[in-house]
Every structure is written in C-alpha cells, then in structure tokens.
Design a protein around this motif. Structure first.
Motif, mmCIF file in Angstrom:
data_model
loop_
_atom_site.group_PDB
_atom_site.id
_atom_site.type_symbol
_atom_site.label_atom_id
_atom_site.label_comp_id
_atom_site.label_asym_id
_atom_site.label_seq_id
_atom_site.Cartn_x
_atom_site.Cartn_y
_atom_site.Cartn_z
ATOM 1 N N CYS A 90 -5.105 9.644 3.639
ATOM 2 C CA CYS A 90 -4.411 10.156 2.528
ATOM 3 C C CYS A 90 -5.153 10.002 0.977
ATOM 4 O O CYS A 90 -5.388 8.590 1.117
ATOM 5 N N ALA A 91 -5.253 10.863 0.353
ATOM 6 C CA ALA A 91 -5.965 10.621 -1.112
ATOM 7 C C ALA A 91 -4.623 10.297 -2.066
ATOM 8 O O ALA A 91 -3.711 10.535 -2.020
ATOM 9 N N LEU A 92 -5.331 9.658 -3.102
ATOM 10 C CA LEU A 92 -4.330 9.377 -4.062
ATOM 11 C C LEU A 92 -3.702 10.417 -4.812
ATOM 12 O O LEU A 92 -2.574 10.322 -5.056
ATOM 13 N N ASP A 93 -4.545 11.440 -4.841
ATOM 14 C CA ASP A 93 -3.973 12.833 -5.488
ATOM 15 C C ASP A 93 -2.786 13.309 -4.572
ATOM 16 O O ASP A 93 -1.788 13.881 -5.047
ATOM 17 N N ASP A 94 -2.978 12.951 -3.329
ATOM 18 C CA ASP A 94 -1.826 13.231 -2.167
ATOM 19 C C ASP A 94 -0.465 12.572 -2.770
ATOM 20 O O ASP A 94 0.747 13.331 -2.746
ATOM 21 N N VAL A 95 -0.789 11.416 -3.012
ATOM 22 C CA VAL A 95 0.483 10.333 -3.378
ATOM 23 C C VAL A 95 0.961 11.078 -4.817
ATOM 24 O O VAL A 95 2.235 10.958 -4.974
ATOM 25 N N ARG A 96 0.251 11.227 -5.810
ATOM 26 C CA ARG A 96 0.775 11.785 -7.032
ATOM 27 C C ARG A 96 1.166 13.083 -7.014
ATOM 28 O O ARG A 96 2.425 13.191 -7.723
ATOM 29 N N MET A 97 0.859 13.972 -6.149
ATOM 30 C CA MET A 97 1.495 15.346 -6.139
ATOM 31 C C MET A 97 2.737 15.222 -5.450
ATOM 32 O O MET A 97 3.708 15.939 -5.844
ATOM 33 N N ARG A 98 3.152 14.178 -4.558
ATOM 34 C CA ARG A 98 4.255 14.077 -3.782
ATOM 35 C C ARG A 98 5.233 13.106 -4.593
ATOM 36 O O ARG A 98 6.513 13.527 -4.762
ATOM 37 N N PHE A 99 4.690 12.315 -5.211
ATOM 38 C CA PHE A 99 5.496 11.093 -5.848
ATOM 39 C C PHE A 99 5.551 10.733 -7.276
ATOM 40 O O PHE A 99 6.313 10.016 -7.717
ATOM 41 N N GLY A 100 4.625 11.333 -8.032
ATOM 42 C CA GLY A 100 4.467 11.558 -9.383
ATOM 43 C C GLY A 100 3.532 10.408 -9.802
ATOM 44 O O GLY A 100 2.798 9.621 -9.011
ATOM 45 N N ASP A 101 3.106 10.440 -11.079
ATOM 46 C CA ASP A 101 1.997 9.823 -11.607
ATOM 47 C C ASP A 101 2.245 8.194 -11.529
ATOM 48 O O ASP A 101 1.383 7.514 -11.204
ATOM 49 N N ARG A 102 3.741 7.916 -12.007
ATOM 50 C CA ARG A 102 3.596 6.281 -12.195
ATOM 51 C C ARG A 102 3.554 5.730 -10.425
ATOM 52 O O ARG A 102 2.984 4.695 -10.389
ATOM 53 N N VAL A 103 3.882 6.209 -9.543
ATOM 54 C CA VAL A 103 3.800 5.718 -8.310
ATOM 55 C C VAL A 103 2.587 5.634 -7.746
ATOM 56 O O VAL A 103 2.123 4.639 -7.230
ATOM 57 N N ALA A 104 1.612 6.857 -8.390
ATOM 58 C CA ALA A 104 0.293 6.827 -7.934
ATOM 59 C C ALA A 104 -0.332 5.778 -8.631
ATOM 60 O O ALA A 104 -1.160 5.316 -8.030
ATOM 61 N N VAL A 105 -0.154 5.466 -9.814
ATOM 62 C CA VAL A 105 -0.833 4.437 -10.737
ATOM 63 C C VAL A 105 -0.418 3.046 -10.076
ATOM 64 O O VAL A 105 -1.544 2.373 -9.869
ATOM 65 N N LEU A 106 0.607 2.774 -9.752
ATOM 66 C CA LEU A 106 1.020 1.442 -8.890
ATOM 67 C C LEU A 106 0.101 1.477 -7.509
ATOM 68 O O LEU A 106 -0.540 0.481 -7.237
ATOM 69 N N VAL A 107 0.258 2.663 -6.876
ATOM 70 C CA VAL A 107 -0.330 2.457 -5.482
ATOM 71 C C VAL A 107 -2.022 2.180 -5.812
ATOM 72 O O VAL A 107 -2.584 1.393 -4.971
ATOM 73 N N ASP A 108 -2.529 2.896 -6.908
ATOM 74 C CA ASP A 108 -3.909 2.721 -7.157
ATOM 75 C C ASP A 108 -4.351 1.148 -7.481
ATOM 76 O O ASP A 108 -5.322 0.554 -7.083
ATOM 77 N N TRP A 109 -3.532 0.667 -8.319
ATOM 78 C CA TRP A 109 -3.774 -0.895 -8.620
ATOM 79 C C TRP A 109 -3.984 -1.660 -7.348
ATOM 80 O O TRP A 109 -4.769 -2.734 -7.385
ATOM 81 N N VAL A 110 -3.147 -1.618 -6.405
ATOM 82 C CA VAL A 110 -3.147 -2.271 -5.385
ATOM 83 C C VAL A 110 -3.892 -1.808 -4.128
ATOM 84 O O VAL A 110 -3.966 -2.405 -2.872
ATOM 85 N N THR A 111 -4.806 -0.817 -4.220
ATOM 86 C CA THR A 111 -5.832 -0.096 -3.312
ATOM 87 C C THR A 111 -7.066 -0.756 -3.512
ATOM 88 O O THR A 111 -7.749 -0.762 -4.725
ATOM 89 N N LYS A 112 -7.544 -1.364 -2.579
ATOM 90 C CA LYS A 112 -8.916 -1.951 -2.500
ATOM 91 C C LYS A 112 -9.952 -0.883 -2.442
ATOM 92 O O LYS A 112 -9.844 -0.028 -1.597
#
Length: 206
Positions: A90-112
């Motif tokens: 799964c790409a971060l853009d997939d998360v952003r498109m499905r769940f919005g910018d804030r969720v994607a930003v939080l996921v990005d912070w904790v993604t190695k």
C-alpha cells in the motif's frame, strides 16, 4: 505495580462492542473501514510469535481507547493503518485518498522510511528514531502504543537475542519519548522493571 497488557484475540466485532458508548457510532463506522482496509492489505501476515498481524493493529487501538482514552477518530484510524505503508504494498497516497490528509500524515510519521542516499538500514532506522523527537503529539501516542503492543509480552518473542536488543532499543530510544505523557511514562517505567533481566550490560532505566 502489575504491568497492564492488552489483547485483541477476540477480534474486531467483539472489541467494537466494547467501544460502543466511548466512540460515536458514526465514527465507529469510519473505524470499521480502516480495520477492513488494513486487514485486506496485511492479509495472512503474522507476528514473530505466530499471531495474526491484525491483532497487533487492534492492540494499538485498545491501548489508545482503553488506557489513554483517545477518541479522536483520525488518530484511531492511523493506529489501525500505522504499518500498512511500511509492511505491505500500500502506498501513502492510497491511504490519503481513502482516509484523508490528516490520517496519511500521522501514518507517515510512524512509517520507517527505506534507506536513501547510501544509508545503511541501521542508519535509516536511527534517523527514523531521531525524527520521532519532533513528531506531533498525536503521532507520538500512536508510536508509543505501537511499541507497547510489540514489547508488552517481550518474553514470547522466539529469538532470545532479539528480546535483548529490542529491550535495549526501547529503553534507549522509545522510553525517552514517553516522558511527556503521564500514562505512557508510568507504563514504560513498569515495563522496564518487568523486563530488567533483558538489560544485559545496559541500565534498565535511562
């Protein structure tokens, strides 16, 4: 003090019933979508001790709702999704498109991140841990709950050397991040004592 642990073996439907009354139904529906999304992407992945990977994701949610009393639905959805970019296709853009910018930003912070610019994996990991010191509070509690789930039953890890190195890394790099949050600070202090036998030549408490 006994070490509080969290389990999710009962599965999402049972956990969901426990959360009714704490989380509005309209937001539980949003969390349903994140759980389904994560479960499909993680598929049949398992944790080192053999349990389904989704149990780890749900444990993180349990920590945030039942211990930290987080009701912010974006934080809870990010908790469910926190490994989907790092450990699946799964790409971060997939998360952003499905769940919005804030969720994607939080996921990005904790993604190695993957190593870049000639970094070794160890250097990339060290840079990731250092970056967490600048993480916003919402991302930080996701990370602290994530590591809690990973280490709460550390003696169950099948590799003794990994138990020791994971303990030492947690004391060195994660426990300091917990100092600004009272509940996590106390939990990790108790955990350090519970697993002090894994300290080796390093002090159990920084």
């Amino acid at each position: 003090m006994a070490l509080r642990t969290f389990e999710a073996r009962v599965g999402w439907p049972v956990l969901r019933e426990r959360f009714v009354g704490r989380i509005p139904e309209r937001e539980l529906v949003l969390l349903d979508e994140a759980v389904d999304f994560a479960a499909r992407w993680h598929g049949d992945q398992v944790r080192p001790a053999g349990e389904p990977y989704v149990e780890h994701l749900l444990e993180v949610v349990c920590v945030l709702i039942e211990a930290v009393e987080t009701t912010d639905i974006d934080v809870l959805r990010a908790a469910v999704l926190h490994d989907v970019v790092e450990d699946t296709g799964c790409a971060l853009d997939d998360v952003r498109m499905r769940f919005g910018d804030r969720v994607a930003v939080l996921v990005d912070w904790v993604t190695k991140p993957a190593p870049t610019g000639g970094q070794s994996p160890a250097e990339a990991w060290s840079a990731y841990l250092a970056r967490l010191h600048d993480a916003p509070a919402d991302a930080l509690i996701v990370k602290l709950a994530d590591r809690l789930s990973n280490v709460q039953r550390l003696d169950s890890h099948p590799r003794p050397e990994k138990r020791r190195s994971y303990y030492q890394e947690t004391v060195r790099s994660i426990v300091p991040l917990a100092q600004s949050h009272p509940w996590f600070r106390q939990w990790y202090a108790t955990w350090c004592e519970r697993f002090r036998h894994l300290a080796g030549d390093r002090p159990a408490v920084p």
